[in-house]
Design a protein around this motif. Structure first.
Motif, short mmCIF file in Angstrom:
data_model
loop_
_atom_site.label_atom_id
_atom_site.label_comp_id
_atom_site.label_asym_id
_atom_site.label_seq_id
_atom_site.Cartn_x
_atom_site.Cartn_y
_atom_site.Cartn_z
N UNK A 67 5.75 5.19 12.78
CA UNK A 67 4.75 6.48 12.70
C UNK A 67 3.87 6.29 11.58
N UNK A 68 4.21 5.51 10.71
CA UNK A 68 3.53 5.57 9.59
C UNK A 68 2.27 4.51 9.72
N UNK A 69 1.07 4.83 8.98
CA UNK A 69 -0.04 3.73 8.99
C UNK A 69 0.17 2.33 8.44
N UNK A 70 1.01 2.24 7.51
CA UNK A 70 1.43 0.95 6.70
C UNK A 70 2.26 0.26 7.83
N UNK A 71 3.02 0.74 8.94
CA UNK A 71 3.53 0.18 9.95
C UNK A 71 2.64 -0.63 10.95
N UNK A 72 1.60 -0.17 11.23
CA UNK A 72 0.50 -0.71 12.09
C UNK A 72 0.24 -2.25 11.35
N UNK A 73 -0.30 -2.01 10.19
CA UNK A 73 -0.62 -3.24 9.50
C UNK A 73 0.26 -4.31 9.66
N UNK A 117 0.89 -1.20 -0.13
CA UNK A 117 0.04 0.08 0.04
C UNK A 117 0.85 1.25 0.04
N UNK A 118 0.65 2.13 -0.92
CA UNK A 118 1.47 3.25 -1.01
C UNK A 118 1.15 4.43 0.12
N UNK A 119 2.12 5.00 0.54
CA UNK A 119 1.98 5.94 1.84
C UNK A 119 3.05 6.85 1.37
N UNK A 120 2.72 8.00 1.41
CA UNK A 120 3.73 9.26 1.08
C UNK A 120 4.31 9.17 -0.13
N UNK A 121 3.36 8.80 -1.03
CA UNK A 121 4.04 9.02 -2.69
C UNK A 121 4.67 7.48 -2.88
N UNK A 122 4.85 6.59 -2.05
CA UNK A 122 5.46 5.33 -2.65
C UNK A 122 5.31 4.16 -1.52
N UNK A 150 12.24 -5.56 12.97
CA UNK A 150 13.21 -4.78 13.86
C UNK A 150 13.87 -3.98 12.72
N UNK A 151 14.37 -4.20 11.63
CA UNK A 151 15.02 -3.64 10.70
C UNK A 151 14.33 -2.60 9.87
N UNK A 152 13.16 -2.67 9.39
CA UNK A 152 12.32 -1.90 8.67
C UNK A 152 11.06 -1.31 8.95
N UNK A 153 10.37 -2.01 9.97
CA UNK A 153 9.14 -1.49 10.34
C UNK A 153 9.34 -0.67 11.47
N UNK A 154 10.13 -1.16 12.47
CA UNK A 154 10.26 -0.09 13.76
C UNK A 154 10.91 1.30 13.32
N UNK A 155 11.79 1.20 12.38
CA UNK A 155 12.34 2.90 12.22
C UNK A 155 11.26 3.71 11.73
N UNK A 156 10.15 3.13 10.96
CA UNK A 156 9.21 4.15 10.41
C UNK A 156 7.75 3.88 11.11
#
Length: 155
Positions: A111-117, A46-51, A103-109
């Motif tokens: 705050x994004x909505x796609x991180x929740x899913x 799912x795109x968020x913030x343009x990508x 840990x490598x990719x979701x945790x640093x971002x």
């Protein structure tokens, strides 16, 4: 009245064998594995913030999807002739891969909505590994299940 031939039955035919209902744990494991795979796929696509996340994670997104697919091992163990112990090990490997991706990719971002899913998908995969049949008891004993093999040296 038109002629309708009777269906021929083979003289050696057997009555259909009734299917046993799927155990409740098997249903729960299958549902959590499906949630894991779907949520990780949505979180990556799912795109968020343009990508979408594929732009950032590249091949690691494929690793996360494969890891989520591995959590289906306990649900598909009979189809692939896996013992419940081996299927549990495969699910644990998938859960470990999902945890590494998180840990490598979701945790640093985070705050994004796609991180929740994606986090929900990772959590569902970890739940599958936790509740899957074939897990070794917490005390380290091999347990009474016939699929479990003792761990460690046998001497």
């Amino acid at each position: 009245m038109p002629y309708q031939p009777k269906p021929q039955q083979h003289p050696m035919s057997y009555p259909p064998v009734p299917r046993q209902p799927m155990p409740r744990l098997q249903v729960v494991v299958t549902l959590f594995a499906a949630v894991s795979l779907a949520a990780v796929a949505i979180g990556v696509s799912v795109p968020e913030e343009g990508h979408n996340a594929w732009h950032l994670v590249k091949a690691w997104g494929g690793v996360a999807l494969v890891a989520a697919a591995l959590t289906f091992a306990p649900a598909l163990s009979s189809a692939f002739h896996l013992s419940s112990y081996r299927a549990g090990q495969i699910a644990m490997g998938g859960a470990a891969g999902l945890g590494l991706y998180w840990v490598l990719f979701v945790l640093p971002d985070i705050g994004k909505n796609t991180s929740l899913i994606t986090t929900l998908g990772v959590a569902a995969g970890i739940v599958v590994a936790w509740i899957a049949p074939g897990r070794q008891p917490a005390d380290g004993s091999p347990g009474s299940h016939p699929d479990r093999r003792p761990t460690g040296p046998s001497w």
